[in-house]
Scaffold this motif. Structure first.
Motif, PDB file in Angstrom:
ATOM      1  N   ALA A  38       0.829  -1.214   0.000  1.00  0.00           N
ATOM      2  CA  ALA A  38       0.000   0.000   0.000  1.00  0.00           C
ATOM      3  C   ALA A  38       0.855   1.253   0.000  1.00  0.00           C
ATOM      4  O   ALA A  38       0.566   2.224  -0.708  1.00  0.00           O
ATOM      5  N   ALA A  39       1.929   1.228   0.795  1.00  0.00           N
ATOM      6  CA  ALA A  39       2.824   2.376   0.847  1.00  0.00           C
ATOM      7  C   ALA A  39       3.537   2.580  -0.485  1.00  0.00           C
ATOM      8  O   ALA A  39       3.769   3.718  -0.913  1.00  0.00           O
ATOM      9  N   ALA A  40       3.886   1.482  -1.162  1.00  0.00           N
ATOM     10  CA  ALA A  40       4.567   1.595  -2.455  1.00  0.00           C
ATOM     11  C   ALA A  40       3.634   2.151  -3.524  1.00  0.00           C
ATOM     12  O   ALA A  40       4.063   2.913  -4.401  1.00  0.00           O
ATOM     13  N   ARG A  41       2.349   1.780  -3.462  1.00  0.00           N
ATOM     14  CA  ARG A  41       1.390   2.278  -4.446  1.00  0.00           C
ATOM     15  C   ARG A  41       1.144   3.772  -4.280  1.00  0.00           C
ATOM     16  O   ARG A  41       0.984   4.500  -5.260  1.00  0.00           O
ATOM     17  N   GLU A  42       1.088   4.232  -3.035  1.00  0.00           N
ATOM     18  CA  GLU A  42       0.792   5.636  -2.772  1.00  0.00           C
ATOM     19  C   GLU A  42       1.857   6.230  -1.842  1.00  0.00           C
ATOM     20  O   GLU A  42       2.835   6.796  -2.297  1.00  0.00           O
ATOM     21  N   ASP A  43       1.662   6.072  -0.551  1.00  0.00           N
ATOM     22  CA  ASP A  43       2.621   6.575   0.433  1.00  0.00           C
ATOM     23  C   ASP A  43       2.311   5.920   1.768  1.00  0.00           C
ATOM     24  O   ASP A  43       1.419   5.076   1.868  1.00  0.00           O
ATOM     25  N   LEU A  44       3.050   6.296   2.795  1.00  0.00           N
ATOM     26  CA  LEU A  44       2.888   5.623   4.079  1.00  0.00           C
ATOM     27  C   LEU A  44       1.558   5.948   4.739  1.00  0.00           C
ATOM     28  O   LEU A  44       1.031   5.150   5.512  1.00  0.00           O
ATOM     29  N   PHE A  45       0.978   7.122   4.419  1.00  0.00           N
ATOM     30  CA  PHE A  45      -0.356   7.411   4.934  1.00  0.00           C
ATOM     31  C   PHE A  45      -1.361   6.400   4.385  1.00  0.00           C
ATOM     32  O   PHE A  45      -2.290   5.988   5.073  1.00  0.00           O
ATOM     33  N   ALA A  46      -1.191   6.015   3.136  1.00  0.00           N
ATOM     34  CA  ALA A  46      -2.060   4.990   2.567  1.00  0.00           C
ATOM     35  C   ALA A  46      -1.868   3.662   3.288  1.00  0.00           C
ATOM     36  O   ALA A  46      -2.815   2.889   3.464  1.00  0.00           O
TER      37      ALA A  46
END
Length: 379
Positions: free
Chosen positions: A331-339
């Motif tokens: 999830a973090a790789a797709r968007e960022d750590l907030f995701a």
């Protein structure tokens, strides 16, 4: 406890505990003021445990939401800052631990899941401990949910394990002949002044100090309730299998646990996405093969409890989905750590995470997330 706008770990457990006081000792405090401990009732069926945990999490989530917070069940919170979460200051035991252990206590920003399995007496608990211990790294791998520490990827599936094992009595247990020997060793450790009471025996598995149970302590807190139920079922079966083997006169253990600490490290490093140390061969083996080997070993006990079909299904689902740590990273790789935080929140609530939305301006006076979304509107 996560701030719903910033996604940061916050020391707000006290406010949430006050909101759930009517549920008695279902919810209690812990050493860090960022953690609420949730306690299930005793259950004989997996369906009963699942319903209990689901209800309890929903209650806690509602209480947290009323304070502008959210609940994450994970070994570590991805976004946290050292020094921002003090230890509990209203408990003399925790106050002493803070003074004695200093940095260890300050950095105890971790959360685990513990499972108690009934045993008839303490002698049985102590002897069974050696039989089940070699299989506990497999349960750790299934639970791994803490790849991030202070906003950075550690490279580990369970960084919580690495933080936890710094305590002087943490890690795999030694082998003991009976409860008398175990209690003598615990007494010596308390007498040494290194720990203050038997509750500070932090072995990966231990006889409970106040219940007629053998307690599992090695696992990360798990975002998905299904993972908790799987681990509880496997652990109950391990204890029942150990009791049966001991009753049949099988040797408890060969006394060599040096490899077991290494196996625990391996599980913390790799989770379900790499090799584990097979407890039978003590050689590196794909995690899927080790999990299925444990299922084969425990099948007679699982069938006796009526758990075989459910456990096999949950285990195969866990292997197909991958560890919570890997899903968080994805999830973090797709968007960022907030995701990634959103992913953990959704899993803890038992919901699918919403698809990514287009950035929009943050509302006035609200903290804007780094990706430009208003945090309050992101869930």
């Amino acid at each position: 406890m996560i701030d719903i706008e910033s996604g940061q770990l916050v020391p707000r457990a006290g406010a949430v505990l006050r909101a759930v006081e009517r549920y008695g000792d279902t919810f209690t405090g812990e050493l860090p003021q960022s953690v609420v401990e949730s306690n299930s009732k005793v259950h004989e069926t997996l369906d009963g445990l699942f319903a209990d945990l689901t209800t309890t999490r929903a209650r806690l989530d509602r209480a947290a939401a009323s304070e502008g917070l959210a609940v994450v069940a994970a070994g570590t919170a991805p976004l946290a800052r050292l020094g921002s979460v003090p230890t509990a200051d209203d408990d003399p035991r925790y106050a002493r631990m803070t003074g004695d252990y200093r940095r260890l206590a300050d950095e105890q920003l971790i959360c685990g899941v513990h499972v108690h399995a009934d045993v008839p007496d303490r002698d049985t608990a102590v002897r069974a401990m050696c039989v089940v211990a070699p299989w506990l790294p497999v349960l750790l791998a299934l639970s791994a949910s803490s790849p991030y520490w202070l906003g950075a990827d550690t490279g580990y599936a369970s960084w919580r394990t690495m933080v936890w094992q710094r305590w002087p009595t943490a890690g795999p247990p030694a082998c003991f002949a009976d409860a008398e020997e175990y209690d003598r060793v615990v007494g010596e450790l308390v007498g040494s002044g290194v720990i203050s009471d038997p509750g500070m025996i932090y072995y990966d598995v231990r006889p409970s100090a106040h219940l007629p149970t053998l307690e599992l302590r090695v696992c990360d807190a798990c975002p998905r309730v299904e993972t908790v139920v799987l681990i509880a079922a496997l652990y109950r079966a391990l204890v029942a299998d150990a009791r049966a083997r001991l009753a049949a006169g099988e040797p408890a253990c060969d006394g060599n646990h040096a490899w077991l600490r290494a196996a625990t490290w391996r599980a913390a490093r790799s989770g379900l996405e790499g090799d584990l140390v097979d407890p039978v061969t003590r050689r590196p083996t794909p995690a899927s093969a080790v999990v299925r080997g444990m299922l084969r070993r425990l099948r007679p006990v699982l069938e006796a409890h009526g758990d075989w079909a459910a456990v096999r299904s949950l285990a195969e689902e866990a292997l197909a989905r991958g560890s919570a740590a890997e899903r968080l990273r994805a999830a973090a790789a797709r968007e960022d750590l907030f995701a990634g935080v959103d992913q953990l929140l959704a899993d803890t609530r038992g919901r699918s995470r919403p698809a990514a939305r287009q950035p929009r301006p943050a509302a006035k006076a609200r903290t804007t997330r780094r990706d430009g979304r208003a945090a309050a509107g992101a869930r």
